[in-house]
Design a protein around this motif. Sequence first.
Motif, short mmCIF file in Angstrom:
data_model
loop_
_atom_site.label_atom_id
_atom_site.label_comp_id
_atom_site.label_asym_id
_atom_site.label_seq_id
_atom_site.Cartn_x
_atom_site.Cartn_y
_atom_site.Cartn_z
N PHE A 151 1.10 -1.29 0.28
CA PHE A 151 -0.12 -0.04 -0.14
C PHE A 151 1.01 1.48 0.03
O PHE A 151 1.88 0.70 0.52
N ARG A 152 0.26 2.50 -0.70
CA ARG A 152 1.37 3.69 -0.28
C ARG A 152 0.36 4.84 -0.08
O ARG A 152 -1.07 5.18 -0.41
N SER A 153 1.30 5.39 0.38
CA SER A 153 0.17 7.03 0.83
C SER A 153 1.52 8.09 0.74
O SER A 153 2.62 8.47 0.49
N VAL A 154 0.26 9.14 -0.46
CA VAL A 154 1.35 10.54 -0.58
C VAL A 154 0.83 11.76 0.54
O VAL A 154 1.52 12.46 -0.11
N ASP A 155 0.09 11.92 1.22
CA ASP A 155 -0.25 12.84 2.18
C ASP A 155 0.34 12.28 3.84
O ASP A 155 -0.48 13.04 4.22
N SER A 156 1.17 11.65 3.73
CA SER A 156 1.94 11.61 4.90
C SER A 156 0.99 10.19 6.18
O SER A 156 0.73 10.96 7.14
N GLY A 157 0.45 9.52 5.20
CA GLY A 157 -0.42 8.44 6.03
C GLY A 157 -1.64 8.38 6.31
O GLY A 157 -2.29 8.06 6.50
N GLN A 158 -2.14 9.96 6.10
CA GLN A 158 -3.60 10.52 5.82
C GLN A 158 -4.47 9.38 5.02
O GLN A 158 -5.59 8.34 5.59
N SER A 159 -3.64 8.64 3.48
CA SER A 159 -4.98 8.06 3.60
C SER A 159 -3.91 7.17 2.34
O SER A 159 -2.81 7.36 2.27
N TRP A 160 -4.46 5.74 2.27
CA TRP A 160 -4.05 4.83 1.04
C TRP A 160 -4.46 4.03 0.43
O TRP A 160 -6.09 4.16 0.55
N SER A 161 -3.97 3.41 -0.62
CA SER A 161 -4.42 3.06 -2.27
C SER A 161 -3.23 1.80 -2.19
O SER A 161 -2.00 1.91 -1.62
N SER A 162 -4.30 0.88 -2.34
CA SER A 162 -3.29 -0.43 -2.86
C SER A 162 -1.90 -0.22 -3.93
O SER A 162 -2.91 -0.03 -4.84
N VAL A 163 -0.91 -1.05 -4.38
CA VAL A 163 -0.54 -0.22 -5.87
C VAL A 163 0.19 -2.10 -6.09
O VAL A 163 0.41 -2.17 -7.60
N VAL A 164 0.10 -3.43 -4.93
CA VAL A 164 0.04 -4.17 -5.09
C VAL A 164 -0.95 -4.95 -5.18
O VAL A 164 -0.98 -5.50 -3.37
N ASP A 165 -1.04 -6.27 -4.62
CA ASP A 165 -2.47 -7.52 -5.28
C ASP A 165 -1.85 -7.98 -3.60
O ASP A 165 -0.90 -8.04 -3.55
N ALA A 166 -2.61 -9.03 -3.33
CA ALA A 166 -2.23 -9.86 -1.82
C ALA A 166 -2.02 -10.41 -2.04
O ALA A 166 -1.14 -11.16 -1.27
N ASN A 167 -1.46 -11.43 -3.14
CA ASN A 167 -0.76 -12.85 -3.22
C ASN A 167 0.90 -12.13 -3.36
O ASN A 167 1.32 -12.88 -3.59
N GLN A 168 1.10 -11.41 -3.74
CA GLN A 168 2.79 -10.76 -3.28
C GLN A 168 3.08 -10.31 -1.66
O GLN A 168 2.31 -9.36 -1.56
N LEU A 169 3.99 -11.30 -0.79
CA LEU A 169 4.25 -10.49 0.01
C LEU A 169 5.57 -10.55 0.24
O LEU A 169 6.20 -11.22 0.60
N PHE A 170 5.56 -8.60 0.38
CA PHE A 170 7.44 -8.49 0.83
C PHE A 170 7.15 -8.55 1.84
O PHE A 170 6.69 -8.39 2.84
N ARG A 171 8.62 -8.63 2.15
CA ARG A 171 9.30 -8.97 3.69
C ARG A 171 10.77 -7.39 3.80
O ARG A 171 11.05 -7.24 5.12
N ALA A 172 10.75 -6.64 2.67
CA ALA A 172 12.20 -5.76 2.58
C ALA A 172 11.50 -4.89 1.72
O ALA A 172 11.08 -4.87 1.30
N LEU A 173 11.73 -3.41 2.71
CA LEU A 173 12.22 -1.91 1.53
C LEU A 173 12.72 -0.70 1.53
O LEU A 173 13.19 -1.44 2.78
N THR A 174 13.95 -0.67 1.04
CA THR A 174 14.57 0.44 0.95
C THR A 174 14.64 1.23 -0.50
O THR A 174 14.32 0.86 -1.30
N ASP A 175 15.40 2.86 -0.27
CA ASP A 175 15.11 2.93 -1.42
C ASP A 175 16.47 3.95 -1.27
O ASP A 175 17.57 4.34 -0.49
N ALA A 176 16.69 4.64 -2.36
CA ALA A 176 18.41 5.24 -2.60
C ALA A 176 18.49 5.90 -4.47
O ALA A 176 17.74 5.53 -5.01
N ASP A 177 18.49 7.19 -3.98
CA ASP A 177 18.36 8.21 -5.30
C ASP A 177 17.39 7.44 -6.15
O ASP A 177 17.45 7.98 -7.65
N GLY A 178 16.18 7.63 -5.79
CA GLY A 178 14.76 8.09 -6.57
C GLY A 178 13.98 6.77 -6.56
O GLY A 178 13.53 6.23 -7.50
N VAL A 179 15.36 5.03 -6.01
CA VAL A 179 15.03 4.34 -6.66
C VAL A 179 14.23 3.31 -4.91
O VAL A 179 14.71 3.69 -4.40
#
Length: 768
Positions: A151-179
């Motif tokens: 799920f993704r929020s662009v307003d500091s967590g006030q609202s959320w939208s789904s970007v990947v459905d429930a059959n995908q289970l993510f365990r880790a996230l990071t970012d650098a240089d816009g990626v």
Amino acid sequence: MAIANLFRPWLSLVILSLLLTIIGSFQPVQAHRPHDVVTQVKLSPSYSTDQTVYTVVRGNLLKSVDKGEHWRRIVQGLDTLTPLSTLTIDQVEGKMLALGTHGDGIFISNDEGESWRRSSDGLGAQDIGLVHSLSSQPQVMMAAGTEGGLFRSVDSGQSWSSVVDANQLFRALTDADGVLWAGDETGQLFRSDDTGQSWQSLLTVADDSITTLASNGTVVYVGTASKGVFRLNPGTLEILEVNKGLEDLRIQDVKTLPGNSRGVMISSWDQGISISLDSGETWTDYPHGLKKDRQADEFETHHFSEIAISDNFVDDKTVFLGGFNGLYRSFQSGQRWREINTLDPGVVVAMDISPNYGEDGTLALTTYVGKIMTSNDQGKTWQLTMNGAEVPRLNRSFKETYQDPRRFFDIAFSPDYATDKTVFTAGLWTKFLRSTNGAKSWSIHALGKEARGLTLLLSPEFGSDKTMYVGNQAGLLFRSTNGGKTLKEVAKLPWKRGNDSPSMVISSGFAEDRTLYVVAETGVYKSTDAGETWQSTTEASSIATAGNLHIEISPDYPQDQTLFVSSYDGLFRTTDAGDSWQSVAIADIAPDRAFLEGVAISPNYAADGTVMVSLRGKGLYKSVDKGESFAPIGDASLAFSRMYNVPCAGRPIEFSPNYAQDNTIFGFGTANTDIYRSIDGGSTWEILATPDVEAPTEISTLKTVAIAIELYRGRILKVLLAVIVAIVAYFAVRLLRIDKIIKLNRRLLQLGTAMVSFVVALVVLLKI
């Protein structure tokens, strides 16, 4: 006389040697304190200047503004019963934080963690395993459900939208240089170049779950559950296994080192910290100062977890590491570590107010581990009172134990304290302490059976009937009618309430009505024969399944038949001695969010109708009409509650016995040994600090000898008996003139016979 003079030095030497052997063999050893499970640790992006650290320990959110030396409990707005799962902080200003939970969605703070609000609009999953705030755009956040979905929020967590459905289970996230980079449970690595709106599957790193990711823009490091560390070139997508020198391949966290493009640090399940300065080509372990707890192995969980690195690492060389056994800090680039307190052993678990408080100003408290403290001036100054509660006495041995036995659960003054000076303190396991001199010294007593979570209840006529009760988390009820010297099991109630405390109350008219109430399996049970028999009063009500039950009884119970029960399902009241119960509304709090953590009734209830409750995340609410209506009062940022996941029986709100005159209320709930006091009926509060003193771990030689004599009295008497046997044998040789028969030097024969008799007698006696 000459023979006696000859024998005396020998006898003295034997006794002295034996005493020194006994004492020397059982030198006191400091027991291990309970572990503090640190699951999250995050630093402010300006840590080098503001020194701010956040941590989640045993499900409690704590904040430090002095590099972790002191901690403050954060509760305002966190009205959730579900475990805290993940924490993120914006890397630009450090003002916004997001906290994921296992079942209650996400909570957002915009004031550096001081207050929180629930944010679940559009969030398709409530069990959140991961929240990540983009390093350069903190208003953009990603959240992954533990059972799938992103799920993704662009307003500091006030609202959320789904970007990947429930059959995908993510365990880790990071970012650098816009990626943005993400890893899933199957070992797949994903990339997003549009702040998480769309994702591209790149490759499978390994046939194993990806547990952690780190990137400095030129390289991506991938940690896995059991296959170690991999290095990815983002441009060529070349993936390399980089495990040379790693003994433990169960990777928990990975971080790139600031100021070193080739530096990387990892934490592993069992090994702790490993560092590479050549992009993972070789690794060096740095376990110095890190500790492991055998209970982690018993629970089959990892010893070490999250790494947090200072923004000014190049200069201050500061790193933090969370673990099952606590929080560690390094000022040497992660090469040497020191454990620092988070869940302070000095956290207050119970307190009580002298019934003669108006005259003696006496308070008493016990802590999570190691302290009983009293104040005789209304909390201005405090004294540590541990005489008689030394570790060897509690253990009945000088041998090392796994955990510190000075785990306390409850404390209570005698209602007749003004004359009998009696105080009781209950331990976590089986034992309780009794003092009859105003807590200057303690005697140790034990239940007839092993039980956990001892809770105290004294008769209002204790001065004359000497009656007290001890409950526990096994449902066993013990009663004493001689002031606590001995106890007898009087009842066995059903108990399936885990770590809840068995709250108990007694009628002010106990001498006539013999009435008690106690929490057990189906809620509130009642006895009208001093505890011999019991009936559930709530079996058919919602109280039966509610958690964290706490009973308070009206001081005028014989007349008004009133009790209140607080719970995680709200507040309940009876005005007919438990024949019926009604739910009580707390102001405008939604019933499904009324998580009560305490209730207290004014001792002047008949006249002032005052009831006070504490709600998780919302602070104190007060009623002055016997519970008909409530209004918020005091400071909502203060926690009036027992520390989450620290078992105890303490009441976090307590009225002064002289409340009608002094308007005084006390409470506890800080992250240390401080308590709260209000002298205006709860409108404003001050913190009463206690001295930062610890019970001595070293015991003086004189006290060691005294404790050894106390503990090993039987053994010492057997030694003395063996000495008597030796003396008899010594003189028997002379009286029987055995030297004439054996033809040996009489004096030598006497000494030899005495020595052999002593050894034989000692061996025989010590086996009895």
